[in-house]
Design an enzyme around this catalytic site. Structure first.
Site, PDB file in Angstrom:
ATOM      1  N   SER A  30       0.819  -1.226   0.000  1.00 23.42           N
ATOM      2  CA  SER A  30       0.000   0.000   0.000  1.00 23.42           C
ATOM      3  C   SER A  30       0.842   1.261   0.000  1.00 23.42           C
ATOM      4  O   SER A  30       1.664   1.450   0.900  1.00 23.42           O
ATOM      5  CB  SER A  30      -0.867   0.082   1.264  1.00 23.42           C
ATOM      6  OG  SER A  30      -1.852  -0.883   1.254  1.00 23.42           O
ATOM      7  N   HIS A  61      -3.502   0.355  -5.024  1.00 26.35           N
ATOM      8  CA  HIS A  61      -2.851  -0.808  -5.621  1.00 26.35           C
ATOM      9  C   HIS A  61      -3.144  -0.785  -7.120  1.00 26.35           C
ATOM     10  O   HIS A  61      -4.270  -1.019  -7.537  1.00 26.35           O
ATOM     11  CB  HIS A  61      -3.403  -2.108  -5.028  1.00 26.35           C
ATOM     12  CG  HIS A  61      -3.059  -2.321  -3.596  1.00 26.35           C
ATOM     13  ND1 HIS A  61      -2.096  -3.195  -3.187  1.00 26.35           N
ATOM     14  CD2 HIS A  61      -3.543  -1.768  -2.472  1.00 26.35           C
ATOM     15  CE1 HIS A  61      -1.997  -3.175  -1.879  1.00 26.35           C
ATOM     16  NE2 HIS A  61      -2.872  -2.313  -1.415  1.00 26.35           N
ATOM     17  N   HIS A  83      -5.429  -9.502  -2.089  1.00 25.19           N
ATOM     18  CA  HIS A  83      -5.574  -9.900  -0.692  1.00 25.19           C
ATOM     19  C   HIS A  83      -6.722 -10.892  -0.548  1.00 25.19           C
ATOM     20  O   HIS A  83      -7.668 -10.876  -1.347  1.00 25.19           O
ATOM     21  CB  HIS A  83      -5.889  -8.665   0.170  1.00 25.19           C
ATOM     22  CG  HIS A  83      -4.832  -7.617   0.137  1.00 25.19           C
ATOM     23  ND1 HIS A  83      -4.758  -6.680  -0.876  1.00 25.19           N
ATOM     24  CD2 HIS A  83      -3.808  -7.348   0.981  1.00 25.19           C
ATOM     25  CE1 HIS A  83      -3.719  -5.889  -0.643  1.00 25.19           C
ATOM     26  NE2 HIS A  83      -3.133  -6.265   0.466  1.00 25.19           N
ATOM     27  N   TYR A  85      -8.980 -10.676   1.640  1.00 26.89           N
ATOM     28  CA  TYR A  85     -10.236  -9.983   1.980  1.00 26.89           C
ATOM     29  C   TYR A  85     -10.994  -9.514   0.741  1.00 26.89           C
ATOM     30  O   TYR A  85     -12.168  -9.157   0.827  1.00 26.89           O
ATOM     31  CB  TYR A  85      -9.994  -8.816   2.950  1.00 26.89           C
ATOM     32  CG  TYR A  85      -9.092  -7.714   2.446  1.00 26.89           C
ATOM     33  CD1 TYR A  85      -9.521  -6.815   1.473  1.00 26.89           C
ATOM     34  CD2 TYR A  85      -7.805  -7.561   2.950  1.00 26.89           C
ATOM     35  CE1 TYR A  85      -8.692  -5.803   1.009  1.00 26.89           C
ATOM     36  CE2 TYR A  85      -6.966  -6.564   2.495  1.00 26.89           C
ATOM     37  CZ  TYR A  85      -7.419  -5.694   1.529  1.00 26.89           C
ATOM     38  OH  TYR A  85      -6.589  -4.708   1.070  1.00 26.89           O
ATOM     39  N   GLU A  86     -10.333  -9.536  -0.406  1.00 24.31           N
ATOM     40  CA  GLU A  86     -11.040  -9.183  -1.647  1.00 24.31           C
ATOM     41  C   GLU A  86     -11.887 -10.356  -2.145  1.00 24.31           C
ATOM     42  O   GLU A  86     -12.600 -10.225  -3.139  1.00 24.31           O
ATOM     43  CB  GLU A  86     -10.020  -8.772  -2.720  1.00 24.31           C
ATOM     44  CG  GLU A  86      -9.271  -7.500  -2.358  1.00 24.31           C
ATOM     45  CD  GLU A  86      -8.178  -7.179  -3.369  1.00 24.31           C
ATOM     46  OE1 GLU A  86      -8.504  -6.696  -4.454  1.00 24.31           O
ATOM     47  OE2 GLU A  86      -6.995  -7.420  -3.056  1.00 24.31           O
ATOM     48  N   ALA A 113       2.385  -2.290   4.253  1.00 25.40           N
ATOM     49  CA  ALA A 113       2.082  -1.321   5.304  1.00 25.40           C
ATOM     50  C   ALA A 113       1.493  -2.133   6.447  1.00 25.40           C
ATOM     51  O   ALA A 113       0.719  -3.060   6.209  1.00 25.40           O
ATOM     52  CB  ALA A 113       1.078  -0.295   4.797  1.00 25.40           C
ATOM     53  N   MET A 211      -2.439  -7.432   6.565  1.00 26.86           N
ATOM     54  CA  MET A 211      -3.405  -8.328   5.915  1.00 26.86           C
ATOM     55  C   MET A 211      -2.819  -9.038   4.692  1.00 26.86           C
ATOM     56  O   MET A 211      -3.550  -9.453   3.800  1.00 26.86           O
ATOM     57  CB  MET A 211      -4.648  -7.530   5.514  1.00 26.86           C
ATOM     58  CG  MET A 211      -5.327  -6.832   6.689  1.00 26.86           C
ATOM     59  SD  MET A 211      -6.650  -5.758   6.154  1.00 26.86           S
ATOM     60  CE  MET A 211      -6.940  -4.798   7.658  1.00 26.86           C
ATOM     61  N   SER A 212      -1.499  -9.168   4.657  1.00 25.67           N
ATOM     62  CA  SER A 212      -0.864  -9.834   3.503  1.00 25.67           C
ATOM     63  C   SER A 212       0.398 -10.540   3.979  1.00 25.67           C
ATOM     64  O   SER A 212       0.552 -10.839   5.154  1.00 25.67           O
ATOM     65  CB  SER A 212      -0.508  -8.777   2.448  1.00 25.67           C
ATOM     66  OG  SER A 212       0.494  -7.916   2.955  1.00 25.67           O
ATOM     67  N   ASN A 235       0.777   3.045  10.899  1.00 21.94           N
ATOM     68  CA  ASN A 235      -0.064   3.515  12.010  1.00 21.94           C
ATOM     69  C   ASN A 235       0.249   2.657  13.230  1.00 21.94           C
ATOM     70  O   ASN A 235       0.795   1.561  13.095  1.00 21.94           O
ATOM     71  CB  ASN A 235      -1.551   3.348  11.649  1.00 21.94           C
ATOM     72  CG  ASN A 235      -1.875   1.899  11.306  1.00 21.94           C
ATOM     73  OD1 ASN A 235      -1.596   1.433  10.205  1.00 21.94           O
ATOM     74  ND2 ASN A 235      -2.444   1.188  12.254  1.00 21.94           N
ATOM     75  N   HIS A 247      -7.920   3.829   6.254  1.00 25.10           N
ATOM     76  CA  HIS A 247      -7.065   3.492   5.111  1.00 25.10           C
ATOM     77  C   HIS A 247      -6.332   4.742   4.624  1.00 25.10           C
ATOM     78  O   HIS A 247      -5.197   4.655   4.139  1.00 25.10           O
ATOM     79  CB  HIS A 247      -7.924   2.879   3.998  1.00 25.10           C
ATOM     80  CG  HIS A 247      -7.129   2.381   2.831  1.00 25.10           C
ATOM     81  ND1 HIS A 247      -6.094   1.482   2.966  1.00 25.10           N
ATOM     82  CD2 HIS A 247      -7.204   2.648   1.499  1.00 25.10           C
ATOM     83  CE1 HIS A 247      -5.567   1.233   1.777  1.00 25.10           C
ATOM     84  NE2 HIS A 247      -6.212   1.920   0.870  1.00 25.10           N
TER      85      HIS A 247
HETATM   86  N1  HPA Z   1      -3.921  -3.603  10.918  1.00 23.37           N
HETATM   87  C1  HPA Z   1      -3.967  -4.441   9.872  1.00 23.37           C
HETATM   88  N2  HPA Z   1      -3.466  -4.149   8.679  1.00 23.37           N
HETATM   89  C2  HPA Z   1      -2.877  -2.950   8.537  1.00 23.37           C
HETATM   90  C3  HPA Z   1      -2.778  -2.028   9.573  1.00 23.37           C
HETATM   91  C4  HPA Z   1      -3.335  -2.376  10.849  1.00 23.37           C
HETATM   92  O1  HPA Z   1      -3.288  -1.599  11.823  1.00 23.37           O
HETATM   93  N3  HPA Z   1      -2.119  -0.935   9.091  1.00 23.37           N
HETATM   94  C5  HPA Z   1      -1.822  -1.210   7.796  1.00 23.37           C
HETATM   95  N4  HPA Z   1      -2.276  -2.416   7.450  1.00 23.37           N
END
Ligand code: HPA
Length: 275
Positions: A30, A61, A83, A85-86, A113, A211-212, A235, A247
């Site tokens: 990301s 992406h 991903h 989740y898609e 990320a 998530m990857s 974050n 996001h």
């Molecule tokens: N959690 C899950 N996936 C993420 C996060 C998070 O805080 N930040 C960036 N991708």
């Protein structure tokens, strides 16, 4: 269509159009996709133009392969990944890197990320991934084993290459780039975690969450690639961050960190190319 048939079809299609042989496969997470534009580009290929290839749908992406040289080293960069989740299966999510392996890539450089869990982490920092927890997502190796790629029960005791970790640590010091290190845990997403889940992950030994990546690393180890990975801590994870997660925040932080990130990736690939 079986996983094997889908992969074979994609490999045949791409091999008929791309004669480039990458040494390094690079997955850009990301907000980090801009690095691909800094390559000496030889060719690009949109994921959507490859029949039966999983296409990424997330903003930020782009969804294409960029083949080119970085400091003379042949690199296949993935600008965007898919991903789970898609709605994709773990097997579909790892198809692109299996394809790059089939084109000749020996090394996989994973970036993402991620949310920071380790005490003291700050948004915008980087974390060298030293190990991972994939226990919360299904294995990409589920189902019939692809014997031509690897063994049924692959060893995962050193997913992230100690040799490559050493190179990245040295470069971070030389380039004056602060680099944390730790364990990455993959969740299925797409919701960010609850504070209770983050406390659980912390107690299990995780330092960053995303998530990857973990399933990609498993599939890449399975087919014999040497792997390294760096997370951009976009974050602080839920419950540690003083404000709700979004996001936009993730993208913004990754964009801000991009110049340092590009230096770290470029210098690492340069070093890898020497050996
Ligand atoms: N959690 C899950 N996936 C993420 C996060 C998070 O805080 N930040 C960036 N991708």
């Amino acid at each position: 269509m079986t996983v094997k048939e889908q992969l074979q079809g994609c490999v045949e299609f791409v091999k008929a159009r791309v004669s480039f042989c990458p040494k390094v496969a690079l997955v850009l997470g990301s907000g980090l996709g801009g690095f691909a534009d800094t390559l000496d580009v030889v060719q690009t290929l949109d994921y959507k133009d490859i029949p039966n290839f999983p296409v990424s749908t997330v903003a930020g992406h782009n969804g294409r392969f960029v083949f080119g040289h970085c400091a003379g080293v042949p690199v296949a960069a993935m600008q965007g990944r898919v991903h789970m989740y898609e709605g994709y299966t773990p097997q579909e999510a790892v198809l692109p890197l299996r394809l790059l392996r089939a084109l000749g890539a020996e090394i996989l450089f994973l970036t993402n990320a991620a949310g920071g869990i380790q005490p003291g982490m700050k948004a915008g920092e980087f974390m060298l991934i030293t190990d991972q927890i994939s226990s919360f997502v299904p294995s990409p190796l589920r189902g019939e084993n692809l014997d031509e790629l690897g063994v049924r029960f692959p060893d995962m005791s050193a997913v992230y290459s100690p040799r490559l970790q050493k190179i990245i640590r040295r470069i971070a010091v030389n380039e004056d780039i602060p680099l944390k290190e730790g364990v990455y845990v993959q969740t299925a997403g797409p919701a960010y975690e609850s504070p209770a889940e983050i406390r659980m992950f912390r107690s299990l030994g995780a330092d960053a969450v995303g998530m990857s990546t973990a399933i990609e690393a498993i599939a890449a180890r399975h087919c014999g690639m040497e792997i390294c990975g760096v997370s951009c801590i976009s974050n602080l994870a839920a419950g540690i961050s003083p404000h709700p997660l979004s996001h936009e925040e993730v993208k913004e932080a990754a964009d801000k960190a991009a110049p340092q990130f590009e230096t770290l990736v470029r210098r690492t690939i340069e070093e890898i190319g020497k050996v």
